[in-house]
Design an enzyme around this catalytic site. Structure first.
Site, short mmCIF file in Angstrom:
data_model
loop_
_atom_site.label_atom_id
_atom_site.label_comp_id
_atom_site.label_asym_id
_atom_site.label_seq_id
_atom_site.Cartn_x
_atom_site.Cartn_y
_atom_site.Cartn_z
N THR A 155 29.87 -1.50 -21.30
CA THR A 155 31.00 -1.45 -19.90
C THR A 155 32.56 -1.43 -20.14
O THR A 155 32.50 -1.38 -21.30
CB THR A 155 30.65 -2.32 -19.29
OG1 THR A 155 30.96 -3.55 -19.47
CG2 THR A 155 29.18 -1.74 -18.98
N GLU A 156 32.70 -1.03 -19.64
CA GLU A 156 34.49 -0.34 -20.21
C GLU A 156 35.43 -1.93 -19.94
O GLU A 156 35.62 -2.48 -20.65
CB GLU A 156 35.35 0.77 -18.84
CG GLU A 156 36.73 0.88 -19.67
CD GLU A 156 37.35 1.54 -18.18
OE1 GLU A 156 37.26 1.11 -17.09
OE2 GLU A 156 38.36 2.88 -18.89
N GLU A 157 34.52 -2.51 -18.75
CA GLU A 157 34.97 -4.11 -18.46
C GLU A 157 35.03 -4.73 -18.91
O GLU A 157 35.36 -5.29 -20.00
CB GLU A 157 34.78 -4.31 -17.03
CG GLU A 157 35.32 -4.05 -15.66
CD GLU A 157 34.32 -2.66 -15.62
OE1 GLU A 157 33.46 -1.85 -15.84
OE2 GLU A 157 34.53 -1.74 -14.49
N ASP B 79 33.56 -6.64 -8.91
CA ASP B 79 35.10 -7.30 -7.58
C ASP B 79 35.13 -8.07 -7.57
O ASP B 79 33.75 -8.95 -6.32
CB ASP B 79 35.22 -5.97 -6.47
CG ASP B 79 36.73 -6.71 -6.20
OD1 ASP B 79 37.33 -7.36 -6.66
OD2 ASP B 79 36.81 -4.85 -6.11
N GLU C 119 28.19 4.57 -7.27
CA GLU C 119 29.47 4.06 -7.35
C GLU C 119 29.79 4.95 -5.68
O GLU C 119 29.76 5.17 -5.35
CB GLU C 119 29.72 4.90 -8.75
CG GLU C 119 31.21 4.73 -8.77
CD GLU C 119 31.72 3.47 -8.83
OE1 GLU C 119 32.96 2.51 -8.05
OE2 GLU C 119 31.29 2.01 -9.89
N ILE C 120 30.64 3.25 -5.39
CA ILE C 120 31.26 3.79 -3.67
C ILE C 120 32.72 4.94 -4.52
O ILE C 120 32.95 5.24 -4.12
CB ILE C 120 31.37 2.61 -3.10
CG1 ILE C 120 31.75 2.92 -2.11
CG2 ILE C 120 32.34 1.00 -4.17
CD1 ILE C 120 31.75 1.87 -1.34
N ASN D 221 27.51 3.44 -1.61
CA ASN D 221 27.87 1.63 -0.29
C ASN D 221 26.08 1.13 -1.23
O ASN D 221 25.58 0.94 -0.01
CB ASN D 221 28.22 1.50 0.47
CG ASN D 221 28.87 0.22 0.40
OD1 ASN D 221 28.28 -0.55 0.46
ND2 ASN D 221 29.39 0.37 2.04
N ALA D 222 26.01 0.66 -1.83
CA ALA D 222 24.92 0.05 -2.01
C ALA D 222 24.48 -1.62 -1.34
O ALA D 222 23.29 -2.04 -0.91
CB ALA D 222 25.27 -0.50 -3.64
N LEU E 44 27.02 -5.99 -13.01
CA LEU E 44 27.78 -6.20 -13.99
C LEU E 44 29.93 -5.89 -13.69
O LEU E 44 29.67 -4.59 -13.38
CB LEU E 44 27.50 -5.22 -15.48
CG LEU E 44 26.13 -5.09 -15.74
CD1 LEU E 44 26.36 -4.01 -16.40
CD2 LEU E 44 25.61 -6.20 -15.82
#
Length: 275
Positions: free
Chosen positions: A250-252, A175, A110-111, A152-153, A172
């Site tokens: 997931t929250e999204e 953006d 996670e960035i 940062n993947a 998942l």
């Protein structure tokens, strides 16, 4: 009227303070004054982050230099990371997968600094609660097989994972970067797929899901054009127990009211004939 996610989270925290048995993201917890789960309201951060910015990140020079014991402790002995959740958000999927795959080390990448801090604190609290026997669904690993790193993947994935290391990779609700000039920021592109194909082992799986039709079409088009990925059939999707979790963990996924589109691809096993 439907409750907002923040209001639901506040209710959960209030129940925790009352030493009740609560459930969050499929995990039943006997609340304790010590080692309580972090509250999301203290870790909120804007959803968009420029992956090309010069973030202050630490990363190994090459995979063998990565010290996973910093994140997994003694549980890393004799194991390597095989699951990676790229843009893991608040870690819901990892928490659900942990008891299903106790022998697999899984890491969220996670960035966003506040969000990654939340996942790190959440995992720490879950491990402590599991050690005290206060979690009913912690499984054999007790969440010791889950970790999160801030990175940062799009830049450093090969720094963490060697060739053909990963069994599963998850992308998942990424953006969508709607503006055309920002499509280069999308997490699925021809150049990045070469890196994904490098770190995913033959027969490994890449999961994608989004509620943005345009982004789904974009990802599928790029993935199907890549010679090392094959899109799985509906029957293969239905047979995978992980697929159902992509929506609810997931929250999204919990926020989405409209259509969700998904795809699941397997890295092709290539046979070479010597001459």
């Amino acid at each position: 009227m439907p409750q907002s996610h923040d209001r639901i989270g506040a209710k959960v925290c209030a129940e925790a303070a009352a030493s009740a048995t609560i459930e969050m993201d499929g995990v039943k917890i006997v609340a304790d004054e010590d080692d309580q789960l972090p509250q999301k309201k203290h870790y909120r951060q804007r959803a968009h982050s420029n992956p090309h910015s010069d973030h202050d990140l630490q990363y190994p020079t090459f995979p063998a230099e990565a010290d996973w014991s910093m994140h997994f402790g003694e549980y890393a002995a004799g194991r390597e990371v095989t699951f990676a959740d790229v843009g893991c958000g608040y870690g819901g999927l990892l928490v659900r997968l942990s008891p299903m795959f106790p022998d697999e080390l899984m890491v969220g990448i996670e960035i966003r600094v506040k969000v990654s801090d939340y996942v790190i604190e959440r995992v720490k609290a879950l491990r402590a609660q599991s050690d005290k026997g206060k979690i009913e669904s912690g499984g054999e690993a007790g969440y010791k097989n889950v970790a999160c790193i801030r990175s940062n993947a799009m830049k450093y994935l090969p720094n963490f994972f060697r060739k053909a290391q990963l069994k599963k990779m998850f992308i998942l609700f990424p953006d969508p970067h709607f503006k055309k000039q920002k499509h280069k920021w999308r997490i699925v592109s021809a150049g990045l797929l070469a890196e994904y194909a490098y770190v995913i082992r033959p027969g490994g799986k890449l999961y994608t899901i989004t509620d943005v039709e345009d982004l789904h079409v974009w990802m599928v088009r790029h993935l199907e054009a890549h010679p090392l990925f094959r899109r799985l059939t509906q029957a293969e999707l239905d047979a995978d127990p992980v697929v159902g979790m992509l929506y609810e963990s997931t929250e999204e996924g919990q926020k989405v009211n409209g259509r969700i589109v998904r795809s699941l691809l397997r890295k092709i096993v290539l046979s070479f004939i010597s001459s």
